[in-house]
Scaffold this active site. Structure first.
Site, mmCIF file in Angstrom:
data_model
loop_
_atom_site.group_PDB
_atom_site.id
_atom_site.type_symbol
_atom_site.label_atom_id
_atom_site.label_comp_id
_atom_site.label_asym_id
_atom_site.label_seq_id
_atom_site.Cartn_x
_atom_site.Cartn_y
_atom_site.Cartn_z
ATOM 1 N N GLU A 279 -6.630 -12.868 -3.049
ATOM 2 C CA GLU A 279 -5.847 -12.126 -2.053
ATOM 3 C C GLU A 279 -6.393 -12.400 -0.664
ATOM 4 O OE1 GLU A 279 -4.415 -8.377 -4.866
ATOM 5 O OE2 GLU A 279 -5.982 -8.044 -3.366
ATOM 6 N N HIS B 200 0.451 -0.735 5.869
ATOM 7 C CA HIS B 200 1.116 -1.880 5.257
ATOM 8 C C HIS B 200 2.362 -2.175 6.102
ATOM 9 C CE1 HIS B 200 3.143 -4.487 2.419
ATOM 10 N NE2 HIS B 200 2.052 -4.519 1.696
ATOM 11 N N ARG C 157 -1.870 -8.931 8.133
ATOM 12 C CA ARG C 157 -1.160 -7.670 7.926
ATOM 13 C C ARG C 157 -1.178 -6.774 9.169
ATOM 14 N NH1 ARG C 157 -2.814 -4.017 2.781
ATOM 15 N NH2 ARG C 157 -1.863 -5.752 1.698
ATOM 16 N N HIS D 161 -1.286 3.358 4.542
ATOM 17 C CA HIS D 161 -1.612 2.815 3.216
ATOM 18 C C HIS D 161 -2.972 3.270 2.678
ATOM 19 C CE1 HIS D 161 -1.101 0.046 -0.076
ATOM 20 N NE2 HIS D 161 -2.141 -0.696 0.271
ATOM 21 N N ARG E 76 -10.463 -2.383 5.452
ATOM 22 C CA ARG E 76 -10.763 -2.607 4.037
ATOM 23 C C ARG E 76 -10.321 -3.995 3.573
ATOM 24 N NH1 ARG E 76 -7.645 -1.923 -0.788
ATOM 25 N NH2 ARG E 76 -5.891 -1.295 0.496
#
Length: 528
Positions: free
Chosen positions: A116, A238, A284, A345, A380
């Site tokens: 990821e 998100h 993101r 998120h 994170r």
């Protein structure tokens, strides 16, 4: 009549809470308090997987480095090393429990590992695209059948009972008041150890990927009991959550953009190229900020993610769940763009804890998203959250099992002799709606001093109203959650106002630069 005694009370039933319960139950009488059903927390919704150093070509140092880079200088290196070094053992424990991770005969580990964003290696072990659910279902069966675990569903914690509140010399935590929602009665639970495992606070925002139970309960209760709270300003958003009145918290995976999806305004105009040369494939946080800016500048409710230029067969094969869910709502993604908004998120901050998950209050622990361990820093790294739940749950179990057996303290019953039934429930729903809207507008993805000041002013007014309501009327689930949400919102705003820079997930237009020295934002109860 409503007094009960346990060795350990765990508030929350996500991965952190379940892991701790199962690691204690052989020798401890454990209660798991969850305000809805056993599987209603955020862990059950986790799609991706768990990051762990399992492959031969991977290393602990590489995973640590990836985490530190993502955390934008704020990760605690000791905490990061502790979590990563214990990652393999955590996964092996889950495998022993029977979790059906996706297998891969060609991989030396025997399991399929994916990669990821932000990771330098394939290290995400997963169960198809519903890892959280697979883990939770597996552990839930063991929780339900264990003789030493008492499961209390439809019970919501109200407040911790500390020595300070009882007039004792110590300020240890001795129990908790809990509303039994089925019976409408407040029960008093005494315990030698209390563990907050109640998850995050996504519901403080108008749009969130979190389940309805994510109302900041643990952070609020810990703060009222006297715990320090840190880094609440770092809220991960998100970029693409489906915008539809009947599609609560449905994510549109980033893979849609990876396969050629473009972000457009209602008239079809693209905008991402104005913000980053990578356009839709930017990180993101960049994409989320761009969407947020367009929505605020133009007064839009949403933007659109369009992948209708791809063949219909391709979309149905690669995105079957998204295709079906959108079709149920009248959106044919093979012919129409998908309305999307960014959504809250994950909370990187929380109650300050040490390497054994201990808080500032003796006998009180915090694990999972409610805690600030130092692992996540200012942002994170993907799939580190479930790993953190596991490692700190097991660390807390070891510490609890080392503690001496002490008799429970006699606790007073909940006193509701001076309250009445609420006369106007509309006050709660109105305040809830107002809070979530101004937090979205003023304390969202992009912040300014003026917006934060406006939010703080409204929070003070709401706090006065809610506290007055709380003092005069019997508690309900909605009132408890609203009281916790407004306090959590206040802590987020306080932290954001103290950070005079842009770092990680906190972006301020008044302070766009990153300072040379990275410092945590730590709030101490009673200090101004």
């Amino acid at each position: 009549m409503y007094m009960s005694h346990f060795d350990v009370i765990i508030i929350g039933s996500g991965l952190a809470g379940m892991t701790l319960a199962l690691n204690l139950a052989e020798s401890q009488r454990v209660a798991v308090v969850t305000k809805r059903g056993l599987l209603d927390g955020a862990s059950n919704w986790a799609q991706g997987g768990i990051a762990a150093v399992l492959a031969e070509n991977d290393s602990i140092e590489a995973h640590i480095s990836d985490t530190l880079i993502a955390g934008a200088g704020l990760c605690d290196e000791q905490a990061t090393r502790f979590v990563v070094e214990n990652s393999r053992a955590a996964i092996e424990w889950l495998i022993e429990q029977g979790v059906p991770f996706t297998r891969d005969a060609d991989n030396s580990t025997g399991y399929h590992l994916t990669r990821e964003g932000g990771h330098s290696h394939r290290r995400i072990i997963h169960a198809a695209d519903a890892t959280g659910h697979a883990i939770q279902v597996t552990l839930a069966e063991k929780i339900k059948s264990h003789a030493n675990i008492t499961l209390l569903e439809n019970h919501i914690a109200i407040d911790l009972i500390t020595g300070g509140k009882l007039g004792l010399e110590d300020n240890a935590c001795h129990g908790v008041y809990v509303l039994d929602k089925d019976k409408g009665k407040v029960r008093t639970f005494a315990s030698r150890h209390i563990v907050l495992a109640s998850g995050g606070a996504g519901k403080v925002y108008l749009y969130t990927t979190n389940p309805d139970v994510s109302t900041g309960d643990g952070v609020a209760m810990g703060w009222r009991a006297g715990c320090r709270v840190s880094n609440m300003e770092f809220v991960q958003f998100h970029p693409t959550c489906l915008y539809h009145p009947h599609a609560k918290s449905f994510l549109i995976t980033e893979a849609v953009r990876g396969e050629g999806g473009i972000l457009v305004l209602r008239d079809g105009t693209r905008f991402m190229q104005d913000y980053d040369p990578r356009a839709e494939l930017a990180p993101r946080d960049v994409v989320a900020r761009a969407i947020d800016f367009e929505m605020k500048k133009r007064g839009l409710d949403c933007v659109y993610l369009d992948i209708s230029h791809k063949p219909a067969a391709f979309l149905k094969e690669h995105f079957p769940n998204i295709y079906e869910r959108c079709l149920e709502l009248g959106i044919d993604i093979t012919r129409q763009p998908i309305p999307v908004v960014p959504a809250a998120h994950y909370s990187c901050g929380g109650i300050v804890t040490d390497s054994a998950a201990r808080t500032d209050i003796p006998n009180l622990y915090a694990i999972g998203e409610v805690a600030c361990t130092g692992l996540h820093g200012a942002n994170r790294l993907a799939s580190n959250s479930l790993l953190e739940c596991m490692v700190y749950a097991q660390a807390a179990a070891k510490d609890i099992l080392k503690q001496p057996q002490t008799p429970p303290v006699a606790l007073p019953e909940w006193d509701e002799s001076r309250v009445t039934d609420a006369d106007e429930i509309i006050v709660i729903s109105h305040n809830w709606d107002e809070l979530r809207r101004f937090m979205w507008d003023y304390v969202g993805i992009v912040r300014t001093n003026k917006r934060l000041e406006r939010a703080q002013h409204r929070i003070r007014l709401l706090t006065e109203e809610i506290n007055e309501y709380y003092q005069n009327f019997r508690v309900s689930n909605d009132l408890i959650e609203l009281r916790n949400l407004v306090l959590t919102a206040d802590l987020i705003v306080q932290c954001a106002m103290l950070r005079h820079e842009s770092r990680g997930l906190h972006y301020s237009r008044d302070y766009p630069e990153q300072l040379a020295e990275a410092k945590n934002t730590v709030l101490v109860p009673g200090e101004k």
